[in-house]
Scaffold this motif. Structure first.
Motif, PDB file in Angstrom:
ATOM      1  N   ARG A 137       0.862  -1.190   0.000  1.00  0.00           N
ATOM      2  CA  ARG A 137       0.000   0.000   0.000  1.00  0.00           C
ATOM      3  C   ARG A 137       0.895   1.235   0.000  1.00  0.00           C
ATOM      4  NH1 ARG A 137      -3.147  -3.156  -1.734  1.00  0.00           N
ATOM      5  NH2 ARG A 137      -4.645  -4.284  -0.488  1.00  0.00           N
ATOM      6  N   VAL A 138       1.361   1.573  -1.194  1.00  0.00           N
ATOM      7  CA  VAL A 138       2.246   2.729  -1.328  1.00  0.00           C
ATOM      8  C   VAL A 138       1.668   3.675  -2.384  1.00  0.00           C
ATOM      9  CG1 VAL A 138       4.330   1.479  -0.639  1.00  0.00           C
ATOM     10  CG2 VAL A 138       3.712   1.570  -3.039  1.00  0.00           C
ATOM     11  N   HIS A 139       2.067   4.923  -2.295  1.00  0.00           N
ATOM     12  CA  HIS A 139       1.657   5.926  -3.274  1.00  0.00           C
ATOM     13  C   HIS A 139       2.172   5.523  -4.651  1.00  0.00           C
ATOM     14  CE1 HIS A 139       1.573   9.905  -5.268  1.00  0.00           C
ATOM     15  NE2 HIS A 139       0.595  10.169  -4.416  1.00  0.00           N
ATOM     16  N   TRP A 140       1.425   5.861  -5.699  1.00  0.00           N
ATOM     17  CA  TRP A 140       1.817   5.447  -7.044  1.00  0.00           C
ATOM     18  C   TRP A 140       3.194   5.989  -7.431  1.00  0.00           C
ATOM     19  CZ3 TRP A 140       3.035   9.049 -10.618  1.00  0.00           C
ATOM     20  CH2 TRP A 140       2.554  10.358 -10.416  1.00  0.00           C
ATOM     21  N   ALA A 141       3.540   7.171  -6.954  1.00  0.00           N
ATOM     22  CA  ALA A 141       4.839   7.752  -7.305  1.00  0.00           C
ATOM     23  C   ALA A 141       5.978   6.982  -6.644  1.00  0.00           C
ATOM     24  CB  ALA A 141       4.888   9.223  -6.908  1.00  0.00           C
ATOM     25  N   VAL A 142       5.750   6.497  -5.432  1.00  0.00           N
ATOM     26  CA  VAL A 142       6.758   5.691  -4.735  1.00  0.00           C
ATOM     27  C   VAL A 142       6.970   4.387  -5.492  1.00  0.00           C
ATOM     28  CG1 VAL A 142       7.264   4.453  -2.589  1.00  0.00           C
ATOM     29  CG2 VAL A 142       6.251   6.744  -2.506  1.00  0.00           C
ATOM     30  N   ARG A 143       5.867   3.765  -5.909  1.00  0.00           N
ATOM     31  CA  ARG A 143       5.956   2.520  -6.676  1.00  0.00           C
ATOM     32  C   ARG A 143       6.675   2.763  -8.014  1.00  0.00           C
ATOM     33  NH1 ARG A 143       2.790  -2.095  -6.247  1.00  0.00           N
ATOM     34  NH2 ARG A 143       1.277  -0.931  -5.037  1.00  0.00           N
ATOM     35  N   ALA A 144       6.358   3.871  -8.666  1.00  0.00           N
ATOM     36  CA  ALA A 144       6.980   4.185  -9.958  1.00  0.00           C
ATOM     37  C   ALA A 144       8.488   4.388  -9.818  1.00  0.00           C
ATOM     38  CB  ALA A 144       6.332   5.424 -10.567  1.00  0.00           C
ATOM     39  N   ARG A 145       8.909   5.083  -8.760  1.00  0.00           N
ATOM     40  CA  ARG A 145      10.347   5.287  -8.532  1.00  0.00           C
ATOM     41  C   ARG A 145      11.049   3.955  -8.271  1.00  0.00           C
ATOM     42  NH1 ARG A 145       8.774  10.011  -6.061  1.00  0.00           N
ATOM     43  NH2 ARG A 145       8.631   9.069  -4.003  1.00  0.00           N
ATOM     44  N   ALA A 146      10.419   3.098  -7.468  1.00  0.00           N
ATOM     45  CA  ALA A 146      11.000   1.787  -7.170  1.00  0.00           C
ATOM     46  C   ALA A 146      11.098   0.946  -8.436  1.00  0.00           C
ATOM     47  CB  ALA A 146      10.176   1.067  -6.105  1.00  0.00           C
ATOM     48  N   ALA A 147      10.064   0.990  -9.273  1.00  0.00           N
ATOM     49  CA  ALA A 147      10.062   0.209 -10.518  1.00  0.00           C
ATOM     50  C   ALA A 147      11.161   0.692 -11.465  1.00  0.00           C
ATOM     51  CB  ALA A 147       8.696   0.299 -11.202  1.00  0.00           C
ATOM     52  N   LYS A 148      11.294   1.991 -11.593  1.00  0.00           N
ATOM     53  CA  LYS A 148      12.317   2.554 -12.475  1.00  0.00           C
ATOM     54  C   LYS A 148      13.723   2.193 -12.000  1.00  0.00           C
ATOM     55  CE  LYS A 148      13.728   6.886 -14.624  1.00  0.00           C
ATOM     56  NZ  LYS A 148      13.432   8.313 -14.789  1.00  0.00           N
ATOM     57  N   SER A 149      13.932   2.297 -10.700  1.00  0.00           N
ATOM     58  CA  SER A 149      15.237   1.980 -10.127  1.00  0.00           C
ATOM     59  C   SER A 149      15.568   0.494 -10.296  1.00  0.00           C
ATOM     60  CB  SER A 149      15.246   2.375  -8.652  1.00  0.00           C
ATOM     61  OG  SER A 149      16.440   1.976  -8.046  1.00  0.00           O
ATOM     62  N   TYR A 150      14.586  -0.371 -10.029  1.00  0.00           N
ATOM     63  CA  TYR A 150      14.819  -1.812 -10.144  1.00  0.00           C
ATOM     64  C   TYR A 150      15.044  -2.220 -11.604  1.00  0.00           C
ATOM     65  CZ  TYR A 150      14.298  -6.808  -9.254  1.00  0.00           C
ATOM     66  OH  TYR A 150      14.511  -8.153  -9.171  1.00  0.00           O
ATOM     67  N   ARG A 151      14.275  -1.638 -12.506  1.00  0.00           N
ATOM     68  CA  ARG A 151      14.449  -1.926 -13.939  1.00  0.00           C
ATOM     69  C   ARG A 151      15.852  -1.542 -14.391  1.00  0.00           C
ATOM     70  NH1 ARG A 151      10.140  -0.416 -18.672  1.00  0.00           N
ATOM     71  NH2 ARG A 151      11.379  -1.155 -20.444  1.00  0.00           N
ATOM     72  N   ARG A 152      16.304  -0.367 -13.984  1.00  0.00           N
ATOM     73  CA  ARG A 152      17.633   0.113 -14.368  1.00  0.00           C
ATOM     74  C   ARG A 152      18.730  -0.787 -13.776  1.00  0.00           C
ATOM     75  NH1 ARG A 152      17.607   5.782 -13.558  1.00  0.00           N
ATOM     76  NH2 ARG A 152      16.973   5.898 -15.717  1.00  0.00           N
ATOM     77  N   ALA A 153      18.557  -1.215 -12.514  1.00  0.00           N
ATOM     78  CA  ALA A 153      19.550  -2.093 -11.878  1.00  0.00           C
ATOM     79  C   ALA A 153      19.633  -3.435 -12.595  1.00  0.00           C
ATOM     80  CB  ALA A 153      19.196  -2.304 -10.407  1.00  0.00           C
ATOM     81  N   CYS A 154      18.487  -4.004 -12.942  1.00  0.00           N
ATOM     82  CA  CYS A 154      18.486  -5.292 -13.649  1.00  0.00           C
ATOM     83  C   CYS A 154      19.086  -5.154 -15.040  1.00  0.00           C
ATOM     84  CB  CYS A 154      17.068  -5.858 -13.716  1.00  0.00           C
ATOM     85  SG  CYS A 154      16.447  -6.377 -12.099  1.00  0.00           S
ATOM     86  N   TRP A 155      18.805  -4.036 -15.712  1.00  0.00           N
ATOM     87  CA  TRP A 155      19.401  -3.783 -17.023  1.00  0.00           C
ATOM     88  C   TRP A 155      20.922  -3.727 -16.902  1.00  0.00           C
ATOM     89  CZ3 TRP A 155      22.431   0.443 -18.333  1.00  0.00           C
ATOM     90  CH2 TRP A 155      22.773   0.551 -19.684  1.00  0.00           C
ATOM     91  N   ALA A 156      21.418  -2.989 -15.922  1.00  0.00           N
ATOM     92  CA  ALA A 156      22.863  -2.832 -15.751  1.00  0.00           C
ATOM     93  C   ALA A 156      23.536  -4.171 -15.429  1.00  0.00           C
ATOM     94  CB  ALA A 156      23.153  -1.815 -14.643  1.00  0.00           C
ATOM     95  N   LEU A 157      22.938  -4.970 -14.548  1.00  0.00           N
ATOM     96  CA  LEU A 157      23.527  -6.257 -14.195  1.00  0.00           C
ATOM     97  C   LEU A 157      23.507  -7.228 -15.376  1.00  0.00           C
ATOM     98  CD1 LEU A 157      22.087  -6.613 -10.607  1.00  0.00           C
ATOM     99  CD2 LEU A 157      24.497  -6.353 -11.225  1.00  0.00           C
ATOM    100  N   ALA A 158      22.461  -7.183 -16.171  1.00  0.00           N
ATOM    101  CA  ALA A 158      22.389  -8.042 -17.358  1.00  0.00           C
ATOM    102  C   ALA A 158      23.439  -7.621 -18.382  1.00  0.00           C
ATOM    103  CB  ALA A 158      20.992  -7.990 -17.968  1.00  0.00           C
ATOM    104  N   LYS A 159      23.610  -6.327 -18.579  1.00  0.00           N
ATOM    105  CA  LYS A 159      24.648  -5.837 -19.498  1.00  0.00           C
ATOM    106  C   LYS A 159      26.031  -6.232 -18.997  1.00  0.00           C
ATOM    107  CE  LYS A 159      23.002  -3.452 -22.934  1.00  0.00           C
ATOM    108  NZ  LYS A 159      23.237  -3.893 -24.308  1.00  0.00           N
ATOM    109  N   GLU A 160      26.261  -6.072 -17.697  1.00  0.00           N
ATOM    110  CA  GLU A 160      27.545  -6.422 -17.093  1.00  0.00           C
ATOM    111  C   GLU A 160      27.843  -7.913 -17.252  1.00  0.00           C
ATOM    112  OE1 GLU A 160      28.977  -6.731 -12.568  1.00  0.00           O
ATOM    113  OE2 GLU A 160      28.366  -4.719 -13.176  1.00  0.00           O
ATOM    114  N   ALA A 161      26.794  -8.733 -17.165  1.00  0.00           N
ATOM    115  CA  ALA A 161      26.967 -10.184 -17.310  1.00  0.00           C
ATOM    116  C   ALA A 161      27.206 -10.586 -18.761  1.00  0.00           C
ATOM    117  CB  ALA A 161      25.745 -10.909 -16.764  1.00  0.00           C
ATOM    118  N   GLY A 162      26.942  -9.677 -19.688  1.00  0.00           N
ATOM    119  CA  GLY A 162      27.203  -9.955 -21.098  1.00  0.00           C
ATOM    120  C   GLY A 162      26.222 -10.918 -21.750  1.00  0.00           C
ATOM    121  N   ILE A 163      25.004 -10.965 -21.241  1.00  0.00           N
ATOM    122  CA  ILE A 163      24.038 -11.882 -21.841  1.00  0.00           C
ATOM    123  C   ILE A 163      23.582 -11.364 -23.197  1.00  0.00           C
ATOM    124  CG2 ILE A 163      23.234 -12.758 -19.615  1.00  0.00           C
ATOM    125  CD1 ILE A 163      20.758 -11.004 -19.946  1.00  0.00           C
TER     126      ILE A 163
END
Length: 114
Positions: free
Chosen positions: A17-43
């Motif tokens: 039960r979080v504000h939509w903006a809090v959820r959006a920030r968390a989603a953006k941050s997590y998406r970016r982190a997963c993108w960076a780790l996948a790029k780093e892994a060279g998949i």
């Protein structure tokens, strides 16, 4: 190809039960982190039309969790993987598994298939 990603933030859980903006920030941050780790892994994306993601959810503790909630919370991470692979995520076929171990991570094995 395997990549280890962080556990999704609690703000991304469907029952959070979080504000939509809090959820959006968390989603953006997590998406970016997963993108960076996948790029780093060279998949790289398999050549097949369908890409199978074998997703092992390794919870951070022994609390009971719903597997459908984990899959939903991982959606931004899945989008980050698609960004890193340069593919549309509609090609993904997800095979979730909840591990008995503790660790607070998401292991993703990428395979091609029919």
């Amino acid at each position: 190809m395997t990549v280890t990603l962080p556990w999704p933030p609690k703000e991304l859980l469907p029952n959070a039960r979080v504000h939509w903006a809090v959820r959006a920030r968390a989603a953006k941050s997590y998406r970016r982190a997963c993108w960076a780790l996948a790029k780093e892994a060279g998949i790289v994306a398999p050549d097949s039309e369908r890409i199978h993601l074998f997703v092992d959810f390794v919870p951070p503790d022994r609390r009971k969790r719903d597997d459908d909630g984990m899959v939903a919370a991982f959606k931004p991470g899945r989008d980050g993987l698609a960004d890193a692979l340069g593919v549309d995520d509609n090609r993904f076929r997800v095979h979730p598994y909840v591990a008995d171990e503790i660790g607070g991570m998401v292991r993703v094995r990428i395979a091609e298939g029919p």
